[in-house]
Each structure stands twice: as C-alpha cells, then as structure tokens.
Write a protein that holds these residues in place. Structure first.
Motif, short mmCIF file in Angstrom:
data_model
loop_
_atom_site.label_atom_id
_atom_site.label_comp_id
_atom_site.label_asym_id
_atom_site.label_seq_id
_atom_site.Cartn_x
_atom_site.Cartn_y
_atom_site.Cartn_z
N ALA A 164 -2.81 8.87 -5.51
CA ALA A 164 -4.18 8.57 -5.97
C ALA A 164 -4.63 9.57 -7.02
O ALA A 164 -5.29 9.23 -8.00
CB ALA A 164 -5.14 8.57 -4.79
N HIS B 19 -1.13 -5.86 -2.41
CA HIS B 19 -2.47 -5.96 -3.02
C HIS B 19 -2.48 -6.90 -4.22
O HIS B 19 -2.94 -6.54 -5.31
CB HIS B 19 -3.00 -4.58 -3.42
CG HIS B 19 -3.47 -3.79 -2.24
ND1 HIS B 19 -4.16 -4.34 -1.18
CD2 HIS B 19 -3.35 -2.46 -1.94
CE1 HIS B 19 -4.43 -3.41 -0.30
NE2 HIS B 19 -3.95 -2.26 -0.73
N LEU C 200 -8.42 0.28 -0.75
CA LEU C 200 -7.04 -0.22 -0.72
C LEU C 200 -6.26 0.27 0.50
O LEU C 200 -5.08 -0.01 0.64
CB LEU C 200 -6.31 0.18 -2.01
CG LEU C 200 -6.86 -0.46 -3.28
CD1 LEU C 200 -6.17 0.10 -4.50
CD2 LEU C 200 -6.69 -1.97 -3.24
N ARG C 201 -6.90 0.98 1.37
CA ARG C 201 -6.24 1.42 2.60
C ARG C 201 -5.99 0.21 3.48
O ARG C 201 -6.66 -0.81 3.33
CB ARG C 201 -7.12 2.44 3.33
CG ARG C 201 -7.05 3.80 2.67
CD ARG C 201 -8.01 4.75 3.37
NE ARG C 201 -7.94 6.07 2.75
CZ ARG C 201 -8.76 7.07 3.07
NH1 ARG C 201 -9.69 6.91 3.97
NH2 ARG C 201 -8.64 8.23 2.48
N ARG D 68 -5.03 4.54 -17.20
CA ARG D 68 -4.28 4.14 -16.01
C ARG D 68 -3.62 2.78 -16.24
O ARG D 68 -2.45 2.58 -15.92
CB ARG D 68 -5.23 4.06 -14.80
CG ARG D 68 -4.51 3.60 -13.54
CD ARG D 68 -5.39 3.71 -12.30
NE ARG D 68 -6.68 3.06 -12.48
CZ ARG D 68 -7.84 3.68 -12.59
NH1 ARG D 68 -7.89 4.98 -12.53
NH2 ARG D 68 -8.96 3.00 -12.75
N PHE E 211 2.03 -1.42 -3.99
CA PHE E 211 1.50 -1.02 -2.69
C PHE E 211 2.32 -1.61 -1.55
O PHE E 211 3.02 -2.61 -1.73
CB PHE E 211 0.05 -1.48 -2.55
CG PHE E 211 -0.87 -0.92 -3.60
CD1 PHE E 211 -1.51 0.29 -3.39
CD2 PHE E 211 -1.08 -1.59 -4.79
CE1 PHE E 211 -2.35 0.82 -4.37
CE2 PHE E 211 -1.92 -1.07 -5.77
CZ PHE E 211 -2.55 0.14 -5.55
N VAL F 107 -7.52 -0.68 -10.27
CA VAL F 107 -6.19 -0.07 -10.35
C VAL F 107 -5.44 -0.61 -11.57
O VAL F 107 -4.73 0.12 -12.25
CB VAL F 107 -5.40 -0.35 -9.05
CG1 VAL F 107 -3.92 -0.09 -9.25
CG2 VAL F 107 -5.93 0.51 -7.91
N LEU G 91 -7.47 8.02 -9.46
CA LEU G 91 -8.38 7.31 -8.55
C LEU G 91 -9.09 8.27 -7.62
O LEU G 91 -10.08 7.92 -6.98
CB LEU G 91 -7.61 6.26 -7.74
CG LEU G 91 -6.99 5.14 -8.57
CD1 LEU G 91 -6.05 4.29 -7.72
CD2 LEU G 91 -8.08 4.26 -9.17
N VAL G 92 -8.58 9.46 -7.54
CA VAL G 92 -9.21 10.51 -6.74
C VAL G 92 -9.32 11.73 -7.65
O VAL G 92 -8.41 12.01 -8.44
CB VAL G 92 -8.35 10.82 -5.48
CG1 VAL G 92 -8.89 12.04 -4.75
CG2 VAL G 92 -8.30 9.63 -4.56
N MET H 28 1.30 0.29 -10.48
CA MET H 28 1.23 0.66 -9.06
C MET H 28 1.75 -0.46 -8.17
O MET H 28 1.46 -1.64 -8.40
CB MET H 28 -0.21 1.03 -8.67
CG MET H 28 -0.71 2.27 -9.40
SD MET H 28 -2.17 3.00 -8.64
CE MET H 28 -1.47 3.85 -7.24
N VAL I 132 -12.42 2.94 -4.99
CA VAL I 132 -11.18 2.19 -5.20
C VAL I 132 -10.12 2.54 -4.15
O VAL I 132 -9.60 1.67 -3.45
CB VAL I 132 -10.63 2.46 -6.62
CG1 VAL I 132 -9.33 1.72 -6.83
CG2 VAL I 132 -11.66 2.04 -7.65
N TRP I 133 -9.82 3.81 -4.04
CA TRP I 133 -8.70 4.20 -3.18
C TRP I 133 -8.97 3.85 -1.72
O TRP I 133 -8.11 3.36 -1.00
CB TRP I 133 -8.42 5.68 -3.37
CG TRP I 133 -7.05 6.05 -2.89
CD1 TRP I 133 -6.74 6.89 -1.87
CD2 TRP I 133 -5.80 5.58 -3.40
NE1 TRP I 133 -5.40 6.97 -1.71
CE2 TRP I 133 -4.78 6.18 -2.64
CE3 TRP I 133 -5.45 4.69 -4.43
CZ2 TRP I 133 -3.44 5.94 -2.87
CZ3 TRP I 133 -4.11 4.45 -4.67
CH2 TRP I 133 -3.11 5.07 -3.89
N ARG I 134 -10.22 4.09 -1.29
CA ARG I 134 -10.58 3.82 0.10
C ARG I 134 -10.49 2.32 0.39
O ARG I 134 -10.14 1.90 1.48
CB ARG I 134 -11.99 4.33 0.37
CG ARG I 134 -12.20 4.75 1.82
CD ARG I 134 -13.61 5.20 2.08
NE ARG I 134 -14.09 6.13 1.05
CZ ARG I 134 -15.38 6.29 0.75
NH1 ARG I 134 -16.30 5.59 1.35
NH2 ARG I 134 -15.74 7.14 -0.18
#
Lengths: 247, 471
Positions: free
Chosen positions: A52, A96, B467-468, A84, A92, B377, A57-58, A90, B463-465
């Motif tokens: 991330a 996704h 996609l968990r 990005r 997953f 993303v 994204l983080v 990416m 975003v990241w949260r």
C-alpha cells in the motif's frame, strides 16, 4: 535506468498509534527494472502495508518512495492517482474485479483511468485477453471461472504497461497446483511485458520460484534487524546495485 | 469505455432503487409543470378571451361576476336590463359600437349568446382577432317564415357533433336537456348555419343566436304561461316556418308548421300559435349585458375617455359596470395567491425527491465503496470519482425530468379537458415551454446538488481499508 521501486528511509506507523514505535522501518529497499521479488512473511506481518505504501495508497510518516524514478510520496491527489495508474499494476488475492462489468470492460477501465483513447483501450484490452486465453471477453466477470477471473486481473494490471506489478497474495485462495500455475503466469507475463514484480505470500513453497526473496520481518520494528534474511538472499545480493540492494 | 459508461453501469446495477428515485423526480416535475402550465395557460386564456369591448354594463352583482358571466359564460346572469335602460345608457356615452347581449339558454350544456348579428363583425373575442367562420356563414336576424339561425363555436360544434343544416332546440337555463335539467324550447328549432374557427377562448363553447329570436323564445314561454296561446285549428299555422323539433332535431325529424297537420302531436302546445316579433312587449326585450367599445385612436391601447366613461356609469347604482381586461387581471392575481401555495407544495415535492436521490446514493456508497476503491487503485482520482457520482445523480434528475415531461403532457391534456368541461375555460393543452425548461433544469440542478454529499463520501473513501481482507 531507475529502479522500478525504491524505498528510502521510510517510516510508517498505523494511524492513531503515534506513541508506539514505527510499524515499518525501511532504510533502503529497491527493486530493479524487470526484477521479480517475493516478499515473504506470515499473515498480518505488514506485507500488504508495504504494498500500500508502494502504491501511494497509504501515507508514510517519513521517507521517500519512488516508482520508476518518480517520487510517489512527493505528489498528492490526482497527480498521485495518475502516477499509480501509469506506473503500477495491482493484483489482489480476491482479484477485486468490477462486478457487473465484462472482462473487456475491466481491462478497459485501467486504460480509461490513464486517459488512453477509446479505440486504443479496446484493441489493447482485446489483445491482452486473447493472449491470456479469455475468449469470452464480453462476458461479465461473474460469469467467468475463478481461473479466468485471475487472468482478467493480471491482464488489467498489465494493460497500462506499468513499471512494476504489485501482487498481494495472489495465490492465497488457490490450491498448490493452481497456485503454482498462477505464479508462473504472473511471472511470465511480467517478464514478457517488461514489468518488475513484487509479490507477497505467506506460503513458504513460493520461495523456490523467485530468485530474490525478502522477508517482511526485516522491515518490522522489533522483529530483529537481520531476522528477515531468507534462503535466497544470496541471489538478492547478486542483483545489480542500486535496484537490488537491500540494507 | 468512458466515465459515463461506468456511471450508467452503476445506475443499472441498482435498477429498483434508481427507478424509484427517477419516478419520484418525474412525478414532482410533472406536478410542477402541469401546475405552472395550467396557470400560465389559464391566465393567458382568460386574458386573451376578454374581448375588445372596453366596458360591460349589466345588472350583475359585481363587475367580476358580470365579466365571468358575460364573457366567460360561468353562469347565467341573474338579472337583466330593459331595452329602455339600454337606450338610456347608450345616450350617455359615445361608442364606436354598442352590442346588447342576452344569455340564459343552452344547448347540451353549451351556453347561448344571443346578440345582434353585427356581433360577428364588431366584437373580437381576442382583441385584434376577429371571428372567423370556418364553415357556413354568420347568422341573420330572425325573419318571419324562416327558421331561426345559430352559429356554433368550434368546441361546441365538436362536442355536440352538430353540423351545418342541423336543427337544434335550445334549453332554458344552462343544464342539459338530456339530463332533464331545463325546459326545452321545442317550438323553435334553430338551424345551424355556421361554425366558428377556434379562438382558444371561452367563446369556442358558445351557441350564437339572434337576440330577437331569443326574445321571441322567452316571450312565447311567457305567453304560454299566461294562457295567451289558445290552440287554433290546423289552418291557423301560417305564422312561421319554425321547425317543430325535438331537442336535437335534424331535418329528418323536423316538420314545418305550414304543412298539413294530419299526424299526431304528443305535446300540449302542439297546436298553439307561435310567437313572432310582433308579439313582443317591452318586458320581453331584455338584455343581460351591454358591450361598449369606445372610440380609440389607432395604436392606442385604451381610449383616453375610458376612465371618465367608466366613472360616469359607476354612478348609476342600478347597473354594474366592468372593464373586462381589468377584472380578468384582478381574477388572475387572486388565483395566483392560491396557486402559489400549490406551487410551493410542488417545489417541496421536488426538493424531497432530491433528498430521496441523495439518500439512495448515500446508502449505496457503503456497497460501492469497494468499487470506488478499485477505480482509485486503477488510477481514477478522488475528484473524478466524485464527479461521476454527481453525474449519476444529475442523470437521475435528467431521466426523471424527461419522464416527468411525458407525464406532464398527459396531465395537461387531462387538465385542459377538465377546465373545458367543468370550468368552461378553453386553454392550450401543451406544456409551457419556458416552464418546462426551467423546471427540468431545476430538477437536474437539484439532483446534481443532491449528489454532492454522496460524492464527498466517495471522495473520502479509504481505498486500502475498503479492499481488505488482505495479507
């Protein structure tokens, strides 16, 4: 040629955890252009957080992260999203994909995001899906098998011709045989398209498939500064500096 | 693929919720459009149909009722003026023309307007627009030995199906004789000699007949009630050629009084002599209104002497004097206050529709968080996704507006028909173009505004949260 991915003095701690030690401390970590790296570690150890951070994204607390030479940590908002979209693909664990969209549209969406012309979107998406053996490109992703969905996810990640593909536990939900085939697919396609690969996995059997394996443990504070060294670190050491250098 | 196709996919993925919100917008838009268009059309129709007379003199209670009865045929004037009074009034002011009118009868619910034949040349139902006879010709003064004549307004002709050459019998009062609401002047049939072109005014509903013919009709009733009409033998029927028909008599049902009465008559006055102009007394020569047009300079809206003449007649307490255009404007203004409440309610419905859109989108955000995160993303910026949410919201407003306009078109047809049949107001049944643009635009703008909050939520999506679960 700049490294596909480069972490420089990056510090990160989870939000609301200001008094605690940093969750990740990465003095230097780089992946050379075209290099394929396995980031190993147990579940919940911070592998996804590192991805991330790499994808912007983080937000790290400090340090610089560069993607193909551009510091993703130096840009914000739409500029970062654009960077990005253009430089990073990416994949997953649960793919996704966009449900209700066709396989073709899922791949086109990645090209639309970076402003690719409509006609080019379609031809590039078709070409990629055909290469991956997806014949029913107009079928919605919900109508495809799990294996086909994974291939669509790979096609989508590679569509914008990224500098690096970040794959987050892409085989976690597959049996060993299919997992191996999936990794082979991802690796070969990245190689074919000239993209570097950073793949995370908690599966020890994956280490044999990568020349360079890094353990997340070495970036986790309190886990031991050298505890992350893996069986393939010698291979990592063979990588040309600075891309493959790990400190 | 485009951003819009993603928006459309998103809309289609929530078909039921989207349809309900679209319908709610459509109903609000339709309601507003119909109300606005009806208001404008009704006001326009009222103002348009006030005629080119500057003053209306009558024995009605108020100027407004005088105008509503005399020019919009809302009801029969309850009182009348004598011919002597009319002559007295005529002598007091110079007129470009004067027209005496009488009302009170009807044919199948359509009001009669009895006037001098000159009404077709002098009076303009719409100022600046003279009558046009689309079929046949104008009516003539009643002549002895010939049937009375009638000219029908366009709406009256269409509704009754009366054609040139048909013979019709008028009903006393405004009710339909078929419903048994009034006495039918069966002794006198009127021949339809003309049908007027539509004017989009209340005059489209009238049956125009000669004033003297109307006097004769009522004089006949009076004489009959007074027992003045003793039955004569069959050879005495030489006083007129007036058809002796039933209420909607056509040629094949009619018979003239100068032929041999060998067959049976089943009504009481079958053999009674008919009344003629010679039988009229001053009490029969009544008028319910007097239209006056003052001399006007070319290019001037109103004559300079109008205030003085108006004031002069106002001093006469035995009559009511009205300026038709002014009274109609006053009526429209009064009605406008009531309409304001309806319009406010409709606007409230539109706003509540916008809130419904906002809630539907906002609720949907939780389910769409994952999709938004995927798009982020892939490289879509937060602002771009927020724009897509607002576009989706505006699209709901736009589709709702289109459906609303379609419903509004139907609503206007029904509303116009209701006004025509119940109120007697002939209006243009099309939607007001300006109101349509304004309301549809407002609906889209409101819908877009309603999308701002959900768009902000989309913009802030972690975003990241979202996609968990991840490794």
């Amino acid at each position: 040629m700049p490294a596909a991915l480069e972490f420089d003095q990056v510090r990160f701690r989870h939000r609301g955890d200001v008094d605690s030690a940093f969750a990740l401390e990465i003095d230097r970590f780089a992946i050379a252009s075209g290099e394929q790296v396995l980031l190993a570690g147990r579940s919940g150890s911070g592998k996804s957080t590192l991805l991330a951070l790499a994808a912007g994204l983080v937000e790290p607390d400090s340090g610089t992260i560069r993607v193909a030479g551009d510091a993703i940590t130096s840009v914000r908002g739409a500029a970062r999203d654009r960077l990005r979209g253009r430089r990073i693909g990416m994949i997953f664990q649960t793919f996704h994909l966009l449900h209700g969209f066709s396989a073709l549209e899922n791949v086109e969406a990645a090209l639309l995001a970076i402003g690719e012309a409509k006609s080019l979107q379609r031809s590039r998406a078709r070409e990629l899906l055909a290469a991956l053996g997806i014949e029913r490109a107009s079928a919605t992703v919900d109508e495809l098998s799990v294996g086909q969905q994974q291939r669509v996810a790979v096609a989508r990640a590679l569509a914008p011709r990224p500098a690096i593909v970040l794959a987050d536990e892409p085989t976690a939900s597959l049996d060993p045989e299919n997992a191996g085939a999936a990794i082979d697919l991802v690796q070969s396609l990245c190689r074919e398209h000239g993209a570097s690969l950073l793949l995370t996995s908690h599966d020890p059997s994956m280490t044999a498939r990568f020349e360079r394996v890094e353990s997340i443990e070495r970036f986790v504070r309190g886990a031991g500064a050298v505890g992350g060294a893996t069986a393939n670190s010698a291979a990592a050491a063979r990588s040309p500096a600075p891309g493959g250098a790990c400190e | 693929m485009s951003d819009l196709s993603i928006v459309l996919k998103s809309l289609l993925s929530r078909r039921i919720s989207s349809s309900i919100t679209v319908l709610s917008v459509a109903l609000a838009v339709a309601l507003l459009l119909v109300l606005l268009s009806l208001r404008n059309a009704a006001a326009g129709s009222l103002l348009r149909g006030s005629g080119n007379a500057h003053l209306l003199l009558s024995a009605d209670a108020t100027p407004l009722t005088a105008v509503l009865n005399g020019l919009y045929f809302a009801g029969a004037p309850p009182r009348a003026l004598t011919l002597a009074k009319v002559e007295e009034l005529r002598s007091q002011a110079p007129g470009e023309w004067w027209l005496a009118i009488q009302q009170g009868d009807s044919y199948r619910g359509f009001p009669t307007l009895a006037a001098e034949p000159a009404i077709l040349e002098r009076f303009q139902p719409v100022p600046g627009e003279s009558w046009t006879v689309r079929d046949g010709r104008g009516f003539k003064r009643a002549e002895q030995g010939k049937p009375f004549e009638a000219v029908l307004g366009d709406a009256a002709a269409r509704a009754t199906g009366a054609k040139l050459g048909d013979r019709i019998a008028l009903t006393h009062g405004s009710g339909s004789s078929r419903e048994g609401a009034g006495h039918v002047h069966e002794e006198y049939a009127f021949e339809v000699v003309g049908i007027l072109a539509p004017t989009s005014t209340a005059f489209d509903r009238i049956i125009l007949v000669d004033l003297e013919a109307s006097w004769i009709l009522h004089a006949h009733d009076r004489r009959e009630a007074a027992g003045e009409l003793a039955p004569k033998d069959e050879h005495a029927h030489e006083d007129g050629d007036h058809a002796h028909d039933d209420e909607h008599a056509h040629d094949d049902h009619s018979h003239d009084h100068d032929h041999d009465h060998a067959h049976d008559h089943d009504h009481d006055h079958a053999h009674a002599p008919l009344t003629t102009a010679a039988d009229l007394t001053d009490d029969d020569r009544l008028v319910t209104g007097l239209l006056l047009r003052l001399p006007t300079r070319p290019g001037a809206d109103a004559p300079a002497m109008l205030p003085q003449v108006h004031d002069l007649f106002r001093r006469d307490t035995s009559i009511t004097v009205a300026q038709p255009a002014q009274e109609v404007r006053r009526l429209v203004s009064i009605a406008g206050n009531v309409e304001g409440v309806f319009l406010a309610m409709s606007a409230a419905v539109l706003v509540s529709s916008a809130i419904a859109i906002m809630l539907a989108l906002y609720d949907g955000m939780a389910a769409r968080r994952r999709q938004i995160a995927i798009l982020r993303v892939l490289g879509f910026s937060g602002a771009r996704i927020a724009g897509m949410v607002i576009t989706e919201s505006a699209l709901i407003g736009a589709i709702g507006s289109l459906v609303g306009v379609a419903i509004g078109v139907g609503g206007m047809v029904l509303g116009a028909e209701y006004l025509r049949t119940r109120v007697g107001l002939v209006i243009d049944a099309s939607l007001d173009a300006r109101a349509t643009i304004v309301v549809a635009g407002a609906a889209v703008a409101l819908a877009a505004l309603a999308g701002v909050l959900p768009a902000a939520a989309a913009y802030r999506t972690a975003v990241w949260r979202s996609l968990r679960p991840l490794g």
